[in-house]
Design a protein around this motif. Structure first.
Motif, PDB file in Angstrom:
ATOM      1  N   UNK A   1       0.903  -1.114  -0.161  1.00 31.59           N
ATOM      2  CA  UNK A   1       0.000   0.054  -0.130  1.00 31.59           C
ATOM      3  C   UNK A   1       0.784   1.223   0.022  1.00 31.59           C
ATOM      4  N   UNK A   2       1.953   1.186   0.721  1.00 28.54           N
ATOM      5  CA  UNK A   2       2.865   2.424   0.964  1.00 28.54           C
ATOM      6  C   UNK A   2       3.468   2.757  -0.548  1.00 28.54           C
ATOM      7  N   UNK A   3       3.974   1.559  -1.279  1.00 29.73           N
ATOM      8  CA  UNK A   3       4.411   1.645  -2.649  1.00 29.73           C
ATOM      9  C   UNK A   3       3.366   2.240  -3.718  1.00 29.73           C
ATOM     10  N   UNK A   4       2.226   1.497  -3.216  1.00 25.04           N
ATOM     11  CA  UNK A   4       1.069   2.046  -4.456  1.00 25.04           C
ATOM     12  C   UNK A   4       1.014   3.376  -4.205  1.00 25.04           C
ATOM     13  N   UNK A   5       0.977   4.196  -3.067  1.00 22.28           N
ATOM     14  CA  UNK A   5       0.647   5.560  -2.828  1.00 22.28           C
ATOM     15  C   UNK A   5       1.764   6.194  -3.156  1.00 22.28           C
ATOM     16  N   UNK A   6       2.813   5.544  -3.480  1.00 23.26           N
ATOM     17  CA  UNK A   6       3.925   6.553  -3.975  1.00 23.26           C
ATOM     18  C   UNK A   6       3.727   6.638  -5.568  1.00 23.26           C
ATOM     19  N   UNK A   7       3.534   7.874  -5.953  1.00 22.74           N
ATOM     20  CA  UNK A   7       3.391   8.071  -7.645  1.00 22.74           C
ATOM     21  C   UNK A   7       4.434   7.749  -8.314  1.00 22.74           C
ATOM     22  N   UNK A   8       5.753   7.684  -7.985  1.00 24.42           N
ATOM     23  CA  UNK A   8       7.051   7.435  -8.805  1.00 24.42           C
ATOM     24  C   UNK A   8       7.300   5.844  -8.700  1.00 24.42           C
ATOM     25  N   UNK A   9       6.321   5.106  -7.885  1.00 24.90           N
ATOM     26  CA  UNK A   9       6.821   3.729  -8.032  1.00 24.90           C
ATOM     27  C   UNK A   9       6.009   3.004  -9.038  1.00 24.90           C
ATOM     28  N   UNK A  10       6.531   2.713 -10.200  1.00 20.93           N
ATOM     29  CA  UNK A  10       5.754   2.262 -11.418  1.00 20.93           C
ATOM     30  C   UNK A  10       5.859   0.680 -11.182  1.00 20.93           C
TER      31      UNK A  10
END
Length: 376
Positions: free
Chosen positions: A254-263
């Protein structure tokens, strides 16, 4: 110095003042249950009580065959199964192996060996485990009588006040009723439903969204609790870790998905969405559920709390069999300074000596200040 306590089934045997919660009595009670239609609503008519009793007897027959020769070695599929087979062979070398004498959790191992030889994908092993667990949980519950033992345990309640943390591998809530302190149920509790039946958890939320969601049989809620029952400590730890690791994995994703640059994370979610296998489909549904409902999670077992205790650990009424994960945690914890092991029999004491690598004091259960009966 902190003192902690780990309590096993022996305490129930002691205060029941009869054999109701000894292994043989639990299985004998189950055989009586299976001569009635007690489980028709649990298994939805898919199997009769007579067939369940026949299955139980067949498992015992296979258990006896399994311990003759070396053919069973070829059926083991993991190192844990191999070690369990060796352990069982040693424990039953000169002991009775009739239906009532085989340990409850050892029957789960027999089930796995039978599955290894005859099983198919149509009936997953976990479904078979659940069915066996329902039966044994019901017999342990003893129509609710086990939950009334606290009325005879007042002296033990005073004893519990000495301890910083109270742990138990028992499913009943007698200790909870004796103390205001928190009781850590390492293997679950009769009064806590499995996540499958709790819509406020990830598993329950997904399960209850199905066309035919799993349901709890009214009056038999104890069968559907979050009890952990398995043939080895390693297997129990795998079950326990499923929940804690699930929470960690979801939180990270979830943390990663909420990061706009984590494609990469977004690409992984898309791959899970298009996956066809059941595990990846569940992972996708879990992530989506967590994104939509951040409060959802897995109900964790308090194993981490047990791993972090400090000071002395007193163990009462517990056999080392089938619980290697707990004794490994004890041995691996540098903050445990001493273990005091209370036992009513030489067999358990010798077993404890073999597995506990901490400074160990062995005491007879009769020295306890609350002990009013002769054995655990």
């Amino acid at each position: 110095m902190d003192k902690n306590i780990l309590v096993g089934n022996g305490i129930n045997i002691a205060f029941s003042r009869n054999d109701d919660y000894k292994n043989y009595a639990i299985i004998e009670r189950l055989t009586r249950y299976l001569r009635t239609d007690r489980y028709d609503d649990v298994f939805h008519g898919s199997i009769t009580s007579a067939e369940l009793l026949e299955l139980l007897n067949s498992l015992n027959e296979y258990f006896n065959k399994m311990l003759k020769g070396i053919s069973a070695l070829k059926l083991t599929q993991t190192n844990d199964e191999l070690l369990t087979l060796v352990d069982i062979s040693k424990r039953y070398h000169s002991k009775s192996k009739d239906l009532l004498s085989v340990g409850i959790e050892d029957y789960f191992f027999v089930m796995k060996m039978v599955f290894n030889k005859f099983g198919d994908e149509q009936t997953p092993i976990n479904l078979l485990y659940d069915g066996l667990k329902y039966l044994f949980l019901d017999s342990i519950y003893n129509d609710g009588k086990i939950e009334t033992l606290y009325t005879a345990m007042a002296p033990f309640g005073k004893e519990l006040e000495k301890y910083s943390k109270i742990f138990t591998v028992n499913y009943d809530t007698n200790l909870d009723k004796l103390t205001k302190s928190k009781v850590y149920h390492l293997h679950g509790s009769f009064d806590v439903l499995d996540d499958t039946y709790k819509p406020d958890t990830i598993i329950g939320y997904i399960a209850q969204a199905k066309d035919n969601p799993p349901t709890v049989v009214m009056g038999k809620e104890h069968l559907f609790c979050n009890a952990v029952m398995a043939f080895s400590g390693q297997r129990k730890l795998e079950i326990i870790n499923t929940y804690s690791n699930g929470n960690k994995a979801l939180s990270t994703m979830i943390t990663r998905l909420n990061d706009p640059v984590d494609r990469e994370a977004k690409a992984k979610l898309e791959n899970l969405k298009n996956a066809t296998d059941e595990n990846n489909q569940f992972a996708y549904k879990s992530i989506c559920a967590k994104l939509e409902h951040p409060e959802l999670g897995y109900t964790e077992y308090p194993f981490g709390d047990f791993q972090s205790i400090q000071g002395e650990l007193h163990i009462i009424g517990m056999s080392p069999n089938n619980d290697s994960h707990l004794f490994t945690a004890i041995n691996d914890n540098p903050n445990i300074t001493r273990v005091v092991y209370f036992s009513a029999g030489d067999e358990d004491t010798l077993a404890a000596q073999k597995v506990i690598k901490k400074p160990l004091t062995k005491l007879s259960a009769t020295v306890l200040s609350f002990a009013t009966v002769s054995e655990f």
